[in-house]
Design a protein around this motif. Structure first.
Motif, PDB file in Angstrom:
ATOM      1  N   LYS A 191       7.830 -45.423 -35.204  1.00 47.24           N
ATOM      2  CA  LYS A 191       8.676 -46.488 -34.408  1.00 47.24           C
ATOM      3  C   LYS A 191       9.352 -45.908 -33.263  1.00 47.24           C
ATOM      4  CE  LYS A 191       9.240 -48.285 -39.104  1.00 47.24           C
ATOM      5  NZ  LYS A 191      10.477 -48.891 -40.215  1.00 47.24           N
ATOM      6  N   THR A 228      10.440 -49.252 -26.841  1.00 41.27           N
ATOM      7  CA  THR A 228       9.165 -50.087 -26.610  1.00 41.27           C
ATOM      8  C   THR A 228       9.399 -51.477 -26.209  1.00 41.27           C
ATOM      9  OG1 THR A 228       8.962 -50.093 -29.070  1.00 41.27           O
ATOM     10  CG2 THR A 228       7.499 -48.387 -27.943  1.00 41.27           C
ATOM     11  N   THR A 229      10.150 -51.995 -27.370  1.00 35.70           N
ATOM     12  CA  THR A 229      10.460 -53.423 -26.932  1.00 35.70           C
ATOM     13  C   THR A 229      11.869 -53.831 -27.644  1.00 35.70           C
ATOM     14  OG1 THR A 229       8.068 -54.129 -27.099  1.00 35.70           O
ATOM     15  CG2 THR A 229       9.605 -55.921 -27.626  1.00 35.70           C
ATOM     16  N   CYS A 250      17.452 -49.251 -32.625  1.00 36.27           N
ATOM     17  CA  CYS A 250      16.589 -47.941 -32.629  1.00 36.27           C
ATOM     18  C   CYS A 250      17.576 -46.809 -32.888  1.00 36.27           C
ATOM     19  CB  CYS A 250      15.758 -47.756 -31.814  1.00 36.27           C
ATOM     20  SG  CYS A 250      14.423 -46.711 -31.904  1.00 36.27           S
ATOM     21  N   ARG A 284      13.875 -51.157 -30.348  1.00 36.34           N
ATOM     22  CA  ARG A 284      12.377 -50.892 -30.795  1.00 36.34           C
ATOM     23  C   ARG A 284      11.933 -52.027 -31.305  1.00 36.34           C
ATOM     24  NH1 ARG A 284      11.701 -50.478 -36.354  1.00 36.34           N
ATOM     25  NH2 ARG A 284      13.473 -49.478 -37.479  1.00 36.34           N
TER      26      ARG A 284
END
Length: 128
Positions: free
Chosen positions: A71, A75-76, A81, A126
């Protein structure tokens, strides 16, 4: 012979002087203690969210001091996160503490998850 009035005045003067000295001593002591408390430094640590829902982001046991390779952060932007928070003494983040900005950490996490924007507590997002 010393009159009773003079003795009474002298005793009142001495008592007043002692009260003043004690009051100053207590005030100085209180100021020194206040400086010690304000000088306390809070150490904020890195924590990585391991859960999958915004509600889980408000539970301290859903954080790890190490990032998860499965994880990765950044990333997005879907869910928290990486956060900064002090340790609660049990190896978990203290989510009831205040952030470096003075805002409640749990409020900053909720706000970040709602807006998907970082703040002084939530540093990255994330995929869920």
């Amino acid at each position: 012979m010393i009159s009773k009035k003079i003795i009474k005045r002298s005793l009142i003067t001495v008592a007043s002087a002692l009260s003043l000295i004690l009051g100053i001593a207590f005030a100085v002591n209180a100021m020194e203690k206040k400086e010690e408390v304000s000088a306390k430094h809070i150490e904020y640590k890195d924590w990585y969210f391991t859960g999958t829902t915004p509600a889980q982001a408000l539970v301290a046991s859903n954080y790890s001091p190490s990032p998860s390779p499965s994880k990765p952060c950044g990333t997005t932007s879907q869910i928290t996160c990486h956060i900064l928070a002090p340790d609660n003494g049990s190896g978990q983040p203290d989510l009831s503490a205040n952030s470096a900005d003075g805002n409640p950490i749990n409020s900053e996490i909720s706000s970040a998850n709602s807006s998907l924007t970082t703040n002084s507590t939530v540093l990255s997002f994330r995929l869920k």
